[in-house]
Design an enzyme around this catalytic site. Sequence first.
Site, short mmCIF file in Angstrom:
data_model
loop_
_atom_site.label_atom_id
_atom_site.label_comp_id
_atom_site.label_asym_id
_atom_site.label_seq_id
_atom_site.Cartn_x
_atom_site.Cartn_y
_atom_site.Cartn_z
CE1 TYR A 119 -4.15 -2.01 5.36
CE2 TYR A 119 -3.28 0.24 4.50
CZ TYR A 119 -4.02 -0.93 4.26
OH TYR A 119 -4.11 -1.30 3.08
CB SER B 97 -0.86 -0.08 1.25
OG SER B 97 -1.43 1.17 1.48
P1 NAI Z 1 -11.47 -5.99 -0.09
O1 NAI Z 1 -12.14 -6.09 1.30
O2 NAI Z 1 -12.26 -5.44 -1.35
O3 NAI Z 1 -10.98 -7.34 -0.94
C1 NAI Z 1 -10.31 -8.32 0.23
C2 NAI Z 1 -10.48 -9.55 0.15
O4 NAI Z 1 -9.70 -10.19 0.64
C3 NAI Z 1 -11.93 -9.73 0.53
O5 NAI Z 1 -12.80 -10.53 -0.44
C4 NAI Z 1 -11.83 -10.63 1.58
O6 NAI Z 1 -12.91 -11.50 1.97
C5 NAI Z 1 -10.57 -11.43 1.42
N1 NAI Z 1 -9.92 -11.62 2.83
C6 NAI Z 1 -10.06 -10.93 3.93
N2 NAI Z 1 -9.43 -11.90 4.82
C7 NAI Z 1 -8.76 -12.70 4.22
C8 NAI Z 1 -8.48 -14.03 4.69
N3 NAI Z 1 -7.89 -14.15 6.09
N4 NAI Z 1 -8.11 -15.26 3.88
C9 NAI Z 1 -8.68 -14.91 2.67
N5 NAI Z 1 -9.11 -13.87 2.12
C10 NAI Z 1 -9.27 -12.90 3.13
O7 NAI Z 1 -10.28 -5.11 -0.21
P2 NAI Z 1 -9.27 -4.48 -1.46
O8 NAI Z 1 -9.14 -2.96 -1.12
O9 NAI Z 1 -9.42 -5.33 -2.55
O10 NAI Z 1 -7.78 -5.17 -0.60
C11 NAI Z 1 -6.81 -5.82 -1.31
C12 NAI Z 1 -5.52 -5.43 -0.85
O11 NAI Z 1 -5.21 -4.07 -1.32
C13 NAI Z 1 -5.43 -5.39 0.73
O12 NAI Z 1 -4.02 -6.01 0.59
C14 NAI Z 1 -5.22 -4.02 0.92
O13 NAI Z 1 -4.44 -3.59 2.26
C15 NAI Z 1 -4.64 -3.48 -0.34
N6 NAI Z 1 -4.85 -1.94 -0.57
C16 NAI Z 1 -6.35 -1.58 -0.48
C17 NAI Z 1 -6.48 -0.22 -0.82
C18 NAI Z 1 -7.75 0.28 -1.11
O14 NAI Z 1 -7.96 1.69 -1.36
N7 NAI Z 1 -8.75 -0.30 -1.35
C19 NAI Z 1 -5.36 0.59 -0.77
C20 NAI Z 1 -4.00 0.15 -0.65
C21 NAI Z 1 -3.98 -1.23 -0.41
#
Ligand code: NAI
Length: 300
Positions: free
Chosen positions: A156, A143
Amino acid sequence: MKELKGKVAFITGGGSGVALGQAKVFSREGMKVVIADIRQDHLDEAMDYFNKQGAAVHPVHLDITDRDACSRAADETEKVFGPVDLLCNTAGVSIFGPIQDATYDDWDWIMNVNINGVINGIRTFLPRMIERGAGGHIVNTASMSAFVPLPGTGVYNTSKYAVRGLSEALRLDLETTGIGVSLLCPGAVNTNIHEAVLTRPEHLSETGYYGADEEVFKRLKSVIEVGLDPEDLAEFVLTAVRNNDFWVIPYPEFRETLDDLHQEVIAALPDPSSDPEMMKRVERFNVRRRERQQEGREQK
Ligand code: NAI
């Protein structure tokens, strides 16, 4: 990895957001894709989309903090599609508030998913990739929070700085293996991460922050909904995998922030020119650094 068609991708968190964007883009390139996610509803929704496309995508219900389950997921992937060529450690969760309010459960949940989840992905798939000897690629998602702290983002931040450190070191260690590494550092992306607490396990539920709270969800969503679309972001990841680029940071708005940060760090280094002992240390260090660079053990 220049040629992607027919190769196998394993994407953690693949049911939603950034990871789902990656699954869509890699699948469009003709890859066979496993999406692994703890949320069955996210997997079901994603599979509705992929089934309509007739895409070779296989869902695995997986908690990436469960090491035995990771190993079973790798076996299942090999059985369904074959060995994994591309590993995307993308799943992650967030929670916000001042560090002084964080409970051990807050720390454990975030660190378990965000850094141990990446470690588990690497520990599960990397030995198989190395043994197979056919190269491959690993994309870890950190991130901008791996560089820049804001008030209330400390837990985080800690996890994401760790993902960055791990990835920078991994790139060096894998240099002679034919396995590339990329580090994705997004700013805002329009995803479902505002609801991350919904996946928080019962045994780590004592929190100093917030629970499932619609008002908080709305506030958090307002920050990310102006962000990049996950598929647009994934196009940058695709290019990085093809070109073996390490840094994937398609957020030029952070240029000044990063510049200020690096200048602050450099400014903290003393000027050695008036101290002969310090100067000798600098010269010794620089000789060793150049040797390491020539051996390919340090990035230029
Ligand atoms: P999201 O919540 O839309 O997707 C994340 C997915 O990971 C979800 O489907 C969730 O069920 C799954 N997940 C959570 N815990 C889990 C586990 N223990 N085992 C397996 N699956 C699990 O969130 P997003 O934004 O797509 O996040 C993806 C990555 O992007 C993360 O690492 C987040 O930190 C990173 N990120 C996101 C940003 C944003 O603005 N959305 C900014 C910077 C980084």
